[in-house]
Design an enzyme around this catalytic site. Structure first.
Site, mmCIF file in Angstrom:
data_model
loop_
_atom_site.group_PDB
_atom_site.id
_atom_site.type_symbol
_atom_site.label_atom_id
_atom_site.label_comp_id
_atom_site.label_asym_id
_atom_site.label_seq_id
_atom_site.Cartn_x
_atom_site.Cartn_y
_atom_site.Cartn_z
ATOM 1 N N TRP A 181 5.041 0.397 -0.745
ATOM 2 C CA TRP A 181 4.545 1.737 -1.046
ATOM 3 C C TRP A 181 3.018 1.747 -1.049
ATOM 4 C CZ3 TRP A 181 1.520 3.382 -5.208
ATOM 5 C CH2 TRP A 181 1.401 4.757 -5.358
ATOM 6 N N HIS A 182 2.411 0.621 -1.457
ATOM 7 C CA HIS A 182 0.955 0.565 -1.517
ATOM 8 C C HIS A 182 0.310 0.484 -0.141
ATOM 9 C CE1 HIS A 182 1.669 -0.337 -5.783
ATOM 10 N NE2 HIS A 182 0.421 0.017 -5.978
ATOM 11 N N GLY A 183 1.044 0.067 0.859
ATOM 12 C CA GLY A 183 0.440 -0.005 2.177
ATOM 13 C C GLY A 183 1.379 -0.614 3.204
ATOM 14 N N PHE A 229 -3.667 4.740 -0.487
ATOM 15 C CA PHE A 229 -2.234 4.542 -0.653
ATOM 16 C C PHE A 229 -1.491 5.870 -0.667
ATOM 17 C CE2 PHE A 229 -3.942 0.861 -3.289
ATOM 18 C CZ PHE A 229 -4.065 0.066 -2.183
#
Length: 528
Positions: free
Chosen positions: A369-371, A528
């Site tokens: 989800w962060h990248g 993000f």
């Protein structure tokens, strides 16, 4: 538009003045919600107006979906009432049951379809290029591959997508008050008003681009007319002053030194142990100050307009385990993953093995989800492994505690407990700090070069990184010291909070922000 830009200051002042204008009481709510919706659109579209279209599509899809879900669920309820009121034979009683299943299926299709649409938009804009890179050579034309890799990442898409999912799922679960249910189920001529209110929930500008992630059942009931006299000025002052201080004075100044870590292996491998470790600790404090600063500003701005946003950080570097860290860091994301992913997967209700798998899977997905990069997947996977390992160790520790000799000196046990807690804190902080390298450094080769430099035992000294850590990083340490005092000496902490010490500290923070700001830069979590 950044919170620390002149454009935002002008937008904020103009919006706040117009927001609290004396409007006819019956129209105050409509005026204020509409004004904040317009301000949110200006804020989001300032750099790239095209992105406003995507946000608008997301808002409309979710608003229409919740009305449809409630519509079909109301049909199910009506069918059940009719079935209980009728006195009929078994064949006649079977008909409503089949009809209820059909109606329930219609509602479920809206739920599944809308969640899929939200995730589809997120996947396309955030992961299309990443996924395309997995495909064997020749499966896709070069021009198409380059186009997918060049898709820009819309700012804040991860955050408002999660809020849209929260809205739809909370509606399905009926985890929303009757008052809010009536608001979001409006149809006909009242449909635009419902879409307006739900779009306001998803796009409220203080937390639009980087959270905190606000759940529907926590926000919808707050939508209403607000008055100047009801503003919680203490929350406004604490949020804005502390938030801007952490961002502008601490994070931006530390970033001027830690930015070298993002330049790759060539810039890292020749560093001394002292410099490399100073940069590592500096970035650990920087990412906290940057993200916690944003969250506090968002909370302060929300309070200025009469809305209570959830806390996002609870002094995370006081944690004595990775489990505790995730109860203190990015609380809104942790809570969202627990409620909408971990628990639906079964949580800890299906045995130890399934629990460990669920923990790992949730953290792996949280990392992605962060990248869209393997380094984020590695970061999430390692956190998942540590969470599962801690849970396993804790189970063994509980059984071991039963065999401890209760006759041992209580003073000795207390001393041992404090030393053990300190060692756990030391280990947790360094595990978390080392894992932040995956956020900062461009690839695994650079991370390997950093560890080589840190372990070289070269003690060459470079002033700026060490000074930045000592001068700016000390404020983050002091902030967590205040957190420790609040948790362990709460009576003293309350006395200090009521004393002139707090306004004095806030005055000093404002002075340092004005006289020694770092070079302006965006918030880390904007990416993000």
């Amino acid at each position: 538009m950044f919170f620390h830009s002149w454009e935002f200051l002008i937008l904020l002042v103009a919006t706040a003045v117009a927001y609290y204008l004396p409007v006819v009481c019956g129209r105050r709510r409509v005026w204020q919600v509409s004004l904040l919706l317009i301000a949110s659109a200006v804020f989001y579209a300032w750099e790239n107006p095209k992105l406003l279209l995507l946000l608008g599509v997301s808002c409309v899809i979710n608003a229409v979906a919740v009305e449809r879900i409630l519509f079909w669920k109301s049909k199910v309820a009506s069918s059940r009432r009719e079935g209980t009121e009728k006195e009929a034979d078994a064949l006649e009683q079977d008909a409503p049951s089949a009809r209820e299943r059909h109606l329930e299926h219609r509602a479920r299709r809206w739920l599944v379809g809308t969640v899929a649409a939200n995730l589809g938009l997120l996947a396309f804009f955030k992961y299309a290029g990443f996924i395309a890179g997995w495909l064997p050579e020749g499966w896709m034309g070069k021009s198409m591959l380059e186009w997918l890799r060049g898709i820009p990442l819309p700012v804040g898409i991860s955050f408002y997508t999660f809020q849209g999912i929260s809205l739809v799922v909370d509606t399905w679960r009926r985890d929303i008050s009757p008052h809010s249910m009536a608001m979001i189920r409006r149809r006909g001529r009242d449909r635009p008003a419902s879409i307006r209110d739900l779009s306001f929930y998803i796009s409220f500008f203080p937390q639009l681009v980087a959270g905190p992630i606000v759940k529907a059942h926590d926000f919808l009931d707050q939508i209403g007319a607000k008055r100047w006299g009801d503003i919680d000025w203490i929350t406004v002052r604490r949020g804005l002053v502390t938030g801007y201080f952490l961002k502008i004075f601490v994070a931006d100044n530390l970033a001027e030194q830690t930015g070298v870590l993002a330049l790759g292996a060539d810039k890292v491998e020749g560093m001394s142990t002292v410099v490399s470790m100073s940069l590592l600790y500096g970035y650990s404090l920087q990412i906290f100050a940057d993200f916690a600063g944003y969250s506090l500003i968002a909370i302060g701005l929300g309070a200025l307009f009469g809305y209570k946003l959830p806390p996002n950080f609870n002094f995370p570097y006081l944690s004595t385990s990775i489990t505790e860290f995730w109860r203190r860091w990015h609380l809104s994301l942790s809570s969202w993953l627990r409620d909408y992913l971990y628990i639906p997967l079964g949580g800890n209700r299906k045995g130890g093995g399934r629990t460990y798998f669920n923990l790992f899977l949730v953290m792996f997905l949280g990392g992605l989800w962060h990248g869209a990069a393997w380094k984020f997947a590695l970061w999430g996977s390692l956190h998942g492994v540590f969470l599962a390992a801690e849970r396993l160790v804790q189970r063994g520790a509980k059984s071991g505690e039963q065999r401890l000799n209760p006759r041992k000196s209580s003073r000795l046990r207390s001393l041992f407990s404090k030393l053990f807690a300190c060692s756990k804190w030391f280990l947790t902080f360094h595990l978390v700090t080392l894992l932040w390298l995956t956020f900062m450094m461009p690839d695994l080769e650079s991370i390997g070069a950093f560890f080589h430099a840190a372990g070289s035992l070269r003690f060459g000294f470079s002033g700026p990184p060490v000074f930045a850590l000592a001068f700016y990083g000390t404020t983050v340490v002091a902030y967590h010291a205040w957190g420790w005092l609040s948790e362990h000496r709460d009576v003293l902490a309350r006395k200090l909070a009521r004393s002139p010490l707090e306004p004095l500290c806030h005055s000093l923070m404002v002075f340092l922000v004005v006289t020694n700001p770092g070079a302006p830069r965006g918030f880390i979590y904007f990416q993000f």
